[in-house]
Design a protein around this motif. Structure first.
Motif, PDB file in Angstrom:
ATOM      1  N   PRO A 165       0.833  -1.212   0.000  1.00  0.00           N
ATOM      2  CA  PRO A 165       0.000   0.000   0.000  1.00  0.00           C
ATOM      3  C   PRO A 165       0.859   1.251   0.000  1.00  0.00           C
ATOM      4  CG  PRO A 165       0.140  -0.893   2.203  1.00  0.00           C
ATOM      5  CD  PRO A 165       0.840  -1.889   1.302  1.00  0.00           C
ATOM      6  N   ASP A 166       0.260   2.379  -0.343  1.00  0.00           N
ATOM      7  CA  ASP A 166       0.942   3.652  -0.180  1.00  0.00           C
ATOM      8  C   ASP A 166       0.918   4.051   1.293  1.00  0.00           C
ATOM      9  OD1 ASP A 166       1.506   3.898  -2.879  1.00  0.00           O
ATOM     10  OD2 ASP A 166      -0.326   5.021  -3.315  1.00  0.00           O
ATOM     11  N   GLY A 167       1.803   4.966   1.651  1.00  0.00           N
ATOM     12  CA  GLY A 167       1.923   5.374   3.045  1.00  0.00           C
ATOM     13  C   GLY A 167       1.405   6.771   3.303  1.00  0.00           C
ATOM     14  N   VAL A 168       1.622   7.241   4.512  1.00  0.00           N
ATOM     15  CA  VAL A 168       1.316   8.620   4.888  1.00  0.00           C
ATOM     16  C   VAL A 168       2.572   9.232   5.498  1.00  0.00           C
ATOM     17  CG1 VAL A 168      -1.134   8.191   5.295  1.00  0.00           C
ATOM     18  CG2 VAL A 168       0.478   7.981   7.200  1.00  0.00           C
ATOM     19  N   ASP A 169       2.645  10.557   5.467  1.00  0.00           N
ATOM     20  CA  ASP A 169       3.758  11.256   6.099  1.00  0.00           C
ATOM     21  C   ASP A 169       3.785  10.959   7.597  1.00  0.00           C
ATOM     22  OD1 ASP A 169       4.237  12.346   3.639  1.00  0.00           O
ATOM     23  OD2 ASP A 169       3.346  14.303   4.112  1.00  0.00           O
ATOM     24  N   ASP A 170       4.985  10.903   8.156  1.00  0.00           N
ATOM     25  CA  ASP A 170       5.131  10.592   9.575  1.00  0.00           C
ATOM     26  C   ASP A 170       4.342  11.531  10.464  1.00  0.00           C
ATOM     27  OD1 ASP A 170       6.799   8.516   8.932  1.00  0.00           O
ATOM     28  OD2 ASP A 170       8.657   9.616   9.311  1.00  0.00           O
ATOM     29  N   LYS A 171       4.229  12.803  10.060  1.00  0.00           N
ATOM     30  CA  LYS A 171       3.550  13.785  10.913  1.00  0.00           C
ATOM     31  C   LYS A 171       2.077  13.427  11.131  1.00  0.00           C
ATOM     32  CE  LYS A 171       4.722  17.098   8.217  1.00  0.00           C
ATOM     33  NZ  LYS A 171       4.930  18.473   7.682  1.00  0.00           N
ATOM     34  N   TYR A 172       1.470  12.695  10.173  1.00  0.00           N
ATOM     35  CA  TYR A 172       0.086  12.272  10.364  1.00  0.00           C
ATOM     36  C   TYR A 172      -0.032  11.233  11.480  1.00  0.00           C
ATOM     37  CZ  TYR A 172      -1.516  14.695   6.185  1.00  0.00           C
ATOM     38  OH  TYR A 172      -1.843  15.654   5.274  1.00  0.00           O
ATOM     39  N   LEU A 173       1.047  10.522  11.721  1.00  0.00           N
ATOM     40  CA  LEU A 173       1.045   9.466  12.729  1.00  0.00           C
ATOM     41  C   LEU A 173       1.559   9.944  14.082  1.00  0.00           C
ATOM     42  CD1 LEU A 173       2.522   6.639  10.468  1.00  0.00           C
ATOM     43  CD2 LEU A 173       0.119   7.048  10.998  1.00  0.00           C
ATOM     44  N   THR A 174       2.253  11.081  14.110  1.00  0.00           N
ATOM     45  CA  THR A 174       2.913  11.510  15.346  1.00  0.00           C
ATOM     46  C   THR A 174       2.400  12.829  15.912  1.00  0.00           C
ATOM     47  OG1 THR A 174       4.688  12.591  14.069  1.00  0.00           O
ATOM     48  CG2 THR A 174       5.033  10.291  14.716  1.00  0.00           C
TER      49      THR A 174
END
Length: 360
Positions: A165-174
């Protein structure tokens, strides 16, 4: 490794494929030699931490998929892996050759058959033979982003594929939760975020907003004047707020402050993966989406989101209102969706494993 990424379009053009190629190339370039091959029609922008090669090209009818390379420079370029993005791309189909150590990301397979443009629908079988069938037949390794395309590859083409799958930027997770956008928009709104394009269903959402029991915020680049004019024509301009292009930091705030996120796309072609779905889920937001493309493969109706038939404003509004009225449902779907999301570092780790396997 020496890795070449091939895409008919790239930054500063804004879109899903451009973001994917950028995010994986940026991370791969920390350990490997990376070059991005794209069309000469792509404007020159700021420098990147990897080399950009623009191949002289022609573009047909203003459609980026219909980009024709005028030379095959890739034939003379040394590399360990050449990663082509999208089997729908004429650019990739004309550059790919059987003897290459190639990997192809298959996305929105056979999706042109439901395109709103009747001319494109009629031509789709011929175009599919020129592009997808050739690419799938001669590529060494295939990658898919969702179960829809994986199943279709196996059943219709007899080819296996890696699921990445494609990912998301780290800032969306942190990044911590924020509600600071309330001051600028006000509470109680639903959100669309993405390109302002006919295939994305903006007109459907504007029509549905007549019955939606909240404000509707629309964020993203595109023909803003056209949709503002349409909102006035439909009599919803007091209810709908357009933000235009927003950066990632603002996008997080807008998503956090929203009651839910809407993805009203009208065609399979428009939703090869939907990074916006992942971004909404990463912020634990419920999603109401059209049952098109990858959305139907990723969303389990009633569990991590709700699916609606495309191009039906009334049902879209009724479903959105159902979610607005049920706080517990919104919360549960957002939490379940969060479990489906991965970061770009995880994506790149999986790609490196695939690339190394091709060297053997």
């Amino acid at each position: 490794m020496k890795i070449i990424q091939v895409s008919h379009s790239f930054y500063p053009t804004i879109g899903g494929i451009e973001k994917v190629v950028y995010e994986i190339s940026k991370r791969l370039s920390k350990k490997h030699e990376v070059e991005v091959v794209t069309s000469s029609k792509v404007p020159r922008d700021v420098s990147f931490p990897f080399n950009i090669i623009r191949i002289p090209s022609l573009n047909i009818l203003g459609m980026s998929d219909l980009t024709i390379p005028l030379t095959n420079r890739i034939e003379t370029m040394e590399s360990d892996v050449i990663h082509f993005h999208s089997q729908n791309s004429l650019f990739s189909a004309l550059l790919l050759h059987k003897n290459q150590n190639s990997v192809v990301s298959v996305m929105a397979l056979e999706s042109l058959s439901d395109h709103p443009n009747p001319f494109i629908r009629r031509l789709s079988p011929v175009y599919n033979r020129l592009t997808a069938r050739k690419i799938i037949k001669i590529s060494k390794t295939l990658i898919v982003k969702n179960m829809r395309d994986l199943k279709m590859l196996r059943e219709r083409y007899g080819r296996p594929a890696h699921l990445v799958p494609d990912g998301v930027d780290d800032k969306y997770l942190t990044t911590g939760k924020t509600t600071s956008f309330y001051d600028e928009i006000g509470e109680n709104y639903v959100l669309y975020v993405g390109r302002l394009h006919k295939l994305k269903g903006i007109e459907v959402l504007l029509k549905a907003s007549r019955w939606i029991k909240s404000k509707v915020v629309i964020a993203g680049p595109g023909d803003l004047k056209y949709y503002e004019k349409l909102s006035r024509k439909l009599g919803v301009n007091d209810k709908v707020k357009f933000l235009g292009y927003i950066d990632e930091n603002v996008k997080i705030k807008v998503i956090d402050s929203a009651e839910l996120v809407i993805i009203p796309s009208v065609s399979d072609y428009a939703e090869a993966f939907s990074i916006v779905l992942s971004e909404a889920w990463s912020r634990e937001k419920a999603v109401v989406a059209s049952d098109v493309g990858s959305l139907g493969a990723r969303i389990t109706h009633g569990r991590n989101g709700l699916l609606v038939p495309p191009s039906n404003p009334r049902i879209l509004a009724e479903t959105v209102n159902q979610v607005l009225d049920d706080t517990e449902l919104r919360t549960e779907m957002g939490l379940r969706g969060r479990k489906e999301v991965v970061g770009w570092d995880t994506v790149v780790f999986k790609l490196e494993e695939i690339y190394r396997g091709m060297e053997k």
